[in-house]
Design a protein around this motif. Sequence first.
Motif, PDB file in Angstrom:
ATOM      1  N   ASN A 101       0.817  -1.208   0.000  1.00  0.00           N
ATOM      2  CA  ASN A 101       0.000   0.000   0.000  1.00  0.00           C
ATOM      3  C   ASN A 101       0.849   1.255   0.000  1.00  0.00           C
ATOM      4  N   PRO A 121      -4.119  -8.124  -3.411  1.00  0.00           N
ATOM      5  CA  PRO A 121      -4.163  -7.026  -2.436  1.00  0.00           C
ATOM      6  C   PRO A 121      -5.549  -6.838  -1.839  1.00  0.00           C
ATOM      7  N   LEU A 181       0.383  -4.681  -7.215  1.00  0.00           N
ATOM      8  CA  LEU A 181      -0.024  -3.280  -7.189  1.00  0.00           C
ATOM      9  C   LEU A 181       0.854  -2.402  -8.062  1.00  0.00           C
ATOM     10  N   ILE A 213      -1.449  -3.807 -12.489  1.00  0.00           N
ATOM     11  CA  ILE A 213      -2.691  -3.079 -12.745  1.00  0.00           C
ATOM     12  C   ILE A 213      -2.501  -2.081 -13.874  1.00  0.00           C
ATOM     13  N   THR A 256      -5.863  -0.639   1.405  1.00  0.00           N
ATOM     14  CA  THR A 256      -5.714  -1.380   0.152  1.00  0.00           C
ATOM     15  C   THR A 256      -6.703  -0.891  -0.897  1.00  0.00           C
ATOM     16  N   HIS A 257      -7.970  -0.779  -0.529  1.00  0.00           N
ATOM     17  CA  HIS A 257      -8.985  -0.309  -1.471  1.00  0.00           C
ATOM     18  C   HIS A 257      -8.655   1.095  -1.957  1.00  0.00           C
ATOM     19  N   THR A 266      -5.380   1.190  -4.272  1.00  0.00           N
ATOM     20  CA  THR A 266      -5.615   0.452  -5.518  1.00  0.00           C
ATOM     21  C   THR A 266      -6.553   1.220  -6.443  1.00  0.00           C
ATOM     22  N   SER A 267      -7.629   1.759  -5.892  1.00  0.00           N
ATOM     23  CA  SER A 267      -8.572   2.518  -6.725  1.00  0.00           C
ATOM     24  C   SER A 267      -7.946   3.812  -7.224  1.00  0.00           C
ATOM     25  N   ALA A 302      -7.765  -6.018 -12.382  1.00  0.00           N
ATOM     26  CA  ALA A 302      -8.562  -5.202 -11.463  1.00  0.00           C
ATOM     27  C   ALA A 302      -9.823  -5.946 -11.013  1.00  0.00           C
ATOM     28  N   ILE A 360      -9.001  -8.455  -8.381  1.00  0.00           N
ATOM     29  CA  ILE A 360      -8.754  -7.786  -7.109  1.00  0.00           C
ATOM     30  C   ILE A 360     -10.073  -7.413  -6.437  1.00  0.00           C
TER      31      ILE A 360
END
Length: 333
Positions: A29, A104, A243, A247, A280-281, A284-285, A304, A307
Amino acid sequence: MSGELVAVLAVIVIALAFEYTNGFHDAANAIATSVSTRALTPRVALLMAAIGNFVGAHFGAEVARTVGSGLVALPTGRDSLSIVFAGVLGAIAWNLVTWYFGLPSSSSHALIGGLVGATIAAAGDVLWRGIVIDVILPMILSPVVGFTLGYLFMIAVLWTFRRAHPARLNRGFRIAQSFSAAAMSIGHGMQDAAKTIGIVVLALYVGGYQESVEHIPEWTFWASATVLALGTYAGGWRIIRTLGRKIVDLRPPEGFAAETVASSVLYFNALVLGVPISTTHTITSAIMGVGATKRLSAVRWEVAGTIVGGWVLTFPAAGLIASLAYLAVRPLF
């Protein structure tokens, strides 16, 4: 040594074990974007993330209180300690599964899902209003906010530096990423160390060693922060690769944008709302939103989608494991 004290110590030990897995599971992260853009070397990035996690833990008191008192209502006694123990065990198991597959997922939602699953198995009292407001809604909204802000912030960066020389721009943003990655590390500590602190405080309360879950002993900050920092420094390379590389292909300006947006969202939720959201969310977003400014096809949506599928499974999967764990550990308490 009394049986209650042994039970409380067992819960504290398993909570800190979870914090260690949280560290190496969620190290990505804070550092994946900086490592993938070569802004920082892997070991320097991990050391910085460990220090940031340690510092950030001391600013997460409100998140800790939410986890300790706003999700389940447990009476004092050994049975409640077995619930907390099983909940944390379910979270550890799910962390290890997702780490093995380089997925993740959210350690935070694994911990909360485990606590809820064990409480349900014990026919305990789940505070569903708190779950919906403090967990489910942020779980849905934080990725949307991360993606949107990541997209908009990256558009602003591209417009601001539209006439800059590419090589010079990359050098400048590699330096800037040192600061954005540090901010991300501190935000991770505010959120994820605080959640384990909340579990430890809950164990102290149900074990009869303090009168409420509102009081947070100073030693819990140091213990949780230290273990999270050690876990982070151990590294979670499987998830870092996912990550940082799988992605979207990131350059330093995009890495800086993703980290800046994600850390801002983490700070707002920890310091202003006191809500436990998933680091994490969020990161990643934000990475997806930043990558989408190139073109939608720049984001590897198949990766994605996998995930996101893991995100959806985390809460119920950790809860199911924890409910089974409760049946196994209950006789030991």
